[in-house]
Design an enzyme around this catalytic site. Structure first.
Site, PDB file in Angstrom:
ATOM      1  N   ASN A   7       0.862  -1.183   0.000  1.00 56.79           N
ATOM      2  CA  ASN A   7       0.000   0.000   0.000  1.00 56.79           C
ATOM      3  C   ASN A   7       0.898   1.232   0.000  1.00 56.79           C
ATOM      4  O   ASN A   7       1.555   1.519   0.990  1.00 56.79           O
ATOM      5  CB  ASN A   7      -0.882  -0.011   1.258  1.00 56.79           C
ATOM      6  CG  ASN A   7      -1.633   1.293   1.448  1.00 56.79           C
ATOM      7  OD1 ASN A   7      -1.837   2.055   0.487  1.00 56.79           O
ATOM      8  ND2 ASN A   7      -2.055   1.572   2.675  1.00 56.79           N
ATOM      9  N   TRP A   8       0.904   1.929  -1.104  1.00 54.26           N
ATOM     10  CA  TRP A   8       1.818   3.076  -1.244  1.00 54.26           C
ATOM     11  C   TRP A   8       1.276   4.348  -0.596  1.00 54.26           C
ATOM     12  O   TRP A   8       1.975   5.363  -0.569  1.00 54.26           O
ATOM     13  CB  TRP A   8       2.105   3.335  -2.719  1.00 54.26           C
ATOM     14  CG  TRP A   8       2.961   2.300  -3.377  1.00 54.26           C
ATOM     15  CD1 TRP A   8       3.502   1.178  -2.791  1.00 54.26           C
ATOM     16  CD2 TRP A   8       3.403   2.290  -4.738  1.00 54.26           C
ATOM     17  NE1 TRP A   8       4.235   0.469  -3.709  1.00 54.26           N
ATOM     18  CE2 TRP A   8       4.196   1.142  -4.917  1.00 54.26           C
ATOM     19  CE3 TRP A   8       3.195   3.140  -5.828  1.00 54.26           C
ATOM     20  CZ2 TRP A   8       4.788   0.827  -6.144  1.00 54.26           C
ATOM     21  CZ3 TRP A   8       3.783   2.820  -7.052  1.00 54.26           C
ATOM     22  CH2 TRP A   8       4.578   1.677  -7.204  1.00 54.26           C
ATOM     23  N   LYS A   9       0.042   4.334  -0.159  1.00 51.42           N
ATOM     24  CA  LYS A   9      -0.570   5.535   0.441  1.00 51.42           C
ATOM     25  C   LYS A   9      -0.411   6.733  -0.531  1.00 51.42           C
ATOM     26  O   LYS A   9      -0.508   6.550  -1.733  1.00 51.42           O
ATOM     27  CB  LYS A   9       0.038   5.825   1.802  1.00 51.42           C
ATOM     28  CG  LYS A   9       0.109   4.585   2.681  1.00 51.42           C
ATOM     29  CD  LYS A   9       0.430   4.891   4.102  1.00 51.42           C
ATOM     30  CE  LYS A   9       0.716   3.606   4.835  1.00 51.42           C
ATOM     31  NZ  LYS A   9       0.490   3.694   6.249  1.00 51.42           N
ATOM     32  N   HIS A  91      -9.253   1.132   5.163  1.00 48.63           N
ATOM     33  CA  HIS A  91      -7.902   1.225   5.735  1.00 48.63           C
ATOM     34  C   HIS A  91      -7.959   2.101   6.982  1.00 48.63           C
ATOM     35  O   HIS A  91      -8.748   3.042   7.069  1.00 48.63           O
ATOM     36  CB  HIS A  91      -6.933   1.817   4.701  1.00 48.63           C
ATOM     37  CG  HIS A  91      -5.512   1.791   5.170  1.00 48.63           C
ATOM     38  ND1 HIS A  91      -4.981   2.795   5.945  1.00 48.63           N
ATOM     39  CD2 HIS A  91      -4.529   0.878   5.013  1.00 48.63           C
ATOM     40  CE1 HIS A  91      -3.722   2.491   6.235  1.00 48.63           C
ATOM     41  NE2 HIS A  91      -3.427   1.331   5.679  1.00 48.63           N
ATOM     42  N   GLU A  93      -6.270   4.518   7.960  1.00 50.83           N
ATOM     43  CA  GLU A  93      -6.209   5.976   7.740  1.00 50.83           C
ATOM     44  C   GLU A  93      -7.544   6.508   7.225  1.00 50.83           C
ATOM     45  O   GLU A  93      -7.921   7.643   7.512  1.00 50.83           O
ATOM     46  CB  GLU A  93      -5.039   6.312   6.801  1.00 50.83           C
ATOM     47  CG  GLU A  93      -3.714   6.163   7.530  1.00 50.83           C
ATOM     48  CD  GLU A  93      -2.601   5.554   6.709  1.00 50.83           C
ATOM     49  OE1 GLU A  93      -2.639   5.623   5.481  1.00 50.83           O
ATOM     50  OE2 GLU A  93      -1.681   4.978   7.336  1.00 50.83           O
ATOM     51  N   GLU A 161      -4.893  -5.031  10.750  1.00 47.37           N
ATOM     52  CA  GLU A 161      -3.851  -4.018  10.901  1.00 47.37           C
ATOM     53  C   GLU A 161      -4.089  -3.248  12.195  1.00 47.37           C
ATOM     54  O   GLU A 161      -4.890  -2.291  12.206  1.00 47.37           O
ATOM     55  CB  GLU A 161      -3.893  -3.042   9.717  1.00 47.37           C
ATOM     56  CG  GLU A 161      -3.660  -3.698   8.386  1.00 47.37           C
ATOM     57  CD  GLU A 161      -3.120  -2.697   7.372  1.00 47.37           C
ATOM     58  OE1 GLU A 161      -2.025  -2.928   6.863  1.00 47.37           O
ATOM     59  OE2 GLU A 161      -3.789  -1.681   7.120  1.00 47.37           O
ATOM     60  N   GLY A 167       2.818   2.273  10.506  1.00 45.73           N
ATOM     61  CA  GLY A 167       3.736   3.392  10.304  1.00 45.73           C
ATOM     62  C   GLY A 167       4.514   3.779  11.552  1.00 45.73           C
ATOM     63  O   GLY A 167       5.132   4.845  11.589  1.00 45.73           O
ATOM     64  N   SER A 207       3.865  -2.145  10.097  1.00 46.87           N
ATOM     65  CA  SER A 207       5.325  -2.116  10.226  1.00 46.87           C
ATOM     66  C   SER A 207       5.995  -3.435   9.829  1.00 46.87           C
ATOM     67  O   SER A 207       6.949  -3.878  10.466  1.00 46.87           O
ATOM     68  CB  SER A 207       5.724  -1.709  11.651  1.00 46.87           C
ATOM     69  OG  SER A 207       5.296  -0.382  11.913  1.00 46.87           O
ATOM     70  N   GLY A 228       3.037  -1.172   4.159  1.00 49.19           N
ATOM     71  CA  GLY A 228       2.992   0.241   3.788  1.00 49.19           C
ATOM     72  C   GLY A 228       4.376   0.728   3.398  1.00 49.19           C
ATOM     73  O   GLY A 228       4.872   0.477   2.291  1.00 49.19           O
ATOM     74  N   GLY A 229       5.043   1.400   4.320  1.00 45.23           N
ATOM     75  CA  GLY A 229       6.321   2.071   4.052  1.00 45.23           C
ATOM     76  C   GLY A 229       7.338   1.223   3.296  1.00 45.23           C
ATOM     77  O   GLY A 229       7.940   1.686   2.320  1.00 45.23           O
TER      78      GLY A 229
HETATM   79  C1  PEP Z   1      -0.413   0.103   5.785  1.00 42.28           C
HETATM   80  O1  PEP Z   1      -0.362   1.181   5.199  1.00 42.28           O
HETATM   81  O2  PEP Z   1      -1.373  -0.637   5.588  1.00 42.28           O
HETATM   82  C2  PEP Z   1       0.690  -0.258   6.688  1.00 42.28           C
HETATM   83  C3  PEP Z   1       0.605  -1.382   7.328  1.00 42.28           C
HETATM   84  O3  PEP Z   1       1.745   0.641   6.795  1.00 42.28           O
HETATM   85  P1  PEP Z   1       3.208   0.333   7.419  1.00 42.28           P
HETATM   86  O4  PEP Z   1       3.680  -0.980   6.844  1.00 42.28           O
HETATM   87  O5  PEP Z   1       4.045   1.492   6.989  1.00 42.28           O
HETATM   88  O6  PEP Z   1       3.047   0.230   8.914  1.00 42.28           O
END
Ligand code: PEP
Length: 245
Positions: A7-9, A91, A93, A161, A167, A207, A228-229
């Site tokens: 997930n690139w956000k 999600h 966010e 999640e 994040g 993470s 994500g990241g």
């Molecule tokens: C996400 O955006 O779904 C996520 C899990 O982010 P991260 O891996 O950066 O915690």
């Protein structure tokens, strides 16, 4: 088989998206693993043109209506038209920054299913809810809201999640992830049956990095990861996918 989803956000415009796929070396990732990328919607066309056939695309959000006066929103059919096959729904966010409710999440899941997008429904507890011992209550409430939609989906996924792990660099232990997934699995089996309908893949997100992906992917009831990241870096995305057995 594991699902490795990125997930690139709100990162990577079209030019950076093309550069990502040029640098992506997935040849060494075992064929049985499914690779998904969710770029920003503005980059879906570039991703569709640059992706290797094995990497499938998703949209990070859709509106529940098919069209209308909803400035800034994107419909399921628009996402399909530019190459999305999957849709992140609810999600963290979207829920916590943009105030999406369980009811809206369910509408979006229903719209995705109706249009043939595979919904990847995200759910998870906040730190306060975890500290209050309410993990199962919260994730079952979020799951129950979408069960009628999942019941009629030919395919769907759930991403557990925990909000406190997204994040932050702090991830759930494999044991905590397994425990939450087992809770979800039991409810899915009760509601949809123990057969293929109830075998919705359960991804862990929060993470995930190359350093912890192996132990998380090996945990009981963890069928994949939503990253994500770390998914923004082609080498890290491949390293995470390569950690799946
Ligand atoms: C996400 O955006 O779904 C996520 C899990 O982010 P991260 O891996 O950066 O915690």
């Amino acid at each position: 088989m594991a699902v490795i989803a990125g997930n690139w956000k709100m990162h990577r415009g079209p030019a950076e998206t093309r550069a990502f796929f040029e640098a992506l070396r997935i040849e060494g990732v075992p064929e049985q693993h499914e690779l998904l990328v969710f770029p920003p919607v503005i980059s879906l066309v570039a991703a569709a043109g640059a992706r290797p056939a094995r990497v499938r695309l998703g949209v990070q959000n859709i509106h529940w209506e098919d069209e209308g006066a909803f400035t800034g929103e994107v419909s399921a059919s628009m996402a399909l038209e530019v190459g999305a096959e999957f849709a992140l729904i609810g999600h963290s966010e979207r829920r916590h920054v943009f105030g999406e409710t369980d009811e809206q999440v369910a509408w979006k899941a229903g719209t995705a299913v109706r249009h043939g997008l595979v919904p990847v429904v995200c759910l998870g507890e906040t730190l306060a809810e975890r500290r209050a011992g309410r993990v199962d209550e919260v994730i079952l409430r979020q799951l129950d809201a979408v069960l009628p939609e999942l019941a009629v989906a030919s395919r769907s996924m759930i991403a557990y999640e925990p909000v406190w792990a997204i994040g932050t660099g702090e991830h759930a232990t494999p044991r905590d992830a397994s425990s939450a997934h087992a809770t979800l699995r039991r409810r899915l089996a009760e509601a949809l049956g123990a057969g293929p309908a109830g075998r919705v893949p359960l991804l862990y997100g929060g993470s995930v990095k190359p350093t912890n992906a192996g132990e998380l992917l090996a945990a009981e009831e963890v069928d994949g990861v939503l990253v994500g990241g770390a998914s923004l870096d082609p080498a890290e995305f491949v390293a995470i996918a390569s950690a799946a057995s």
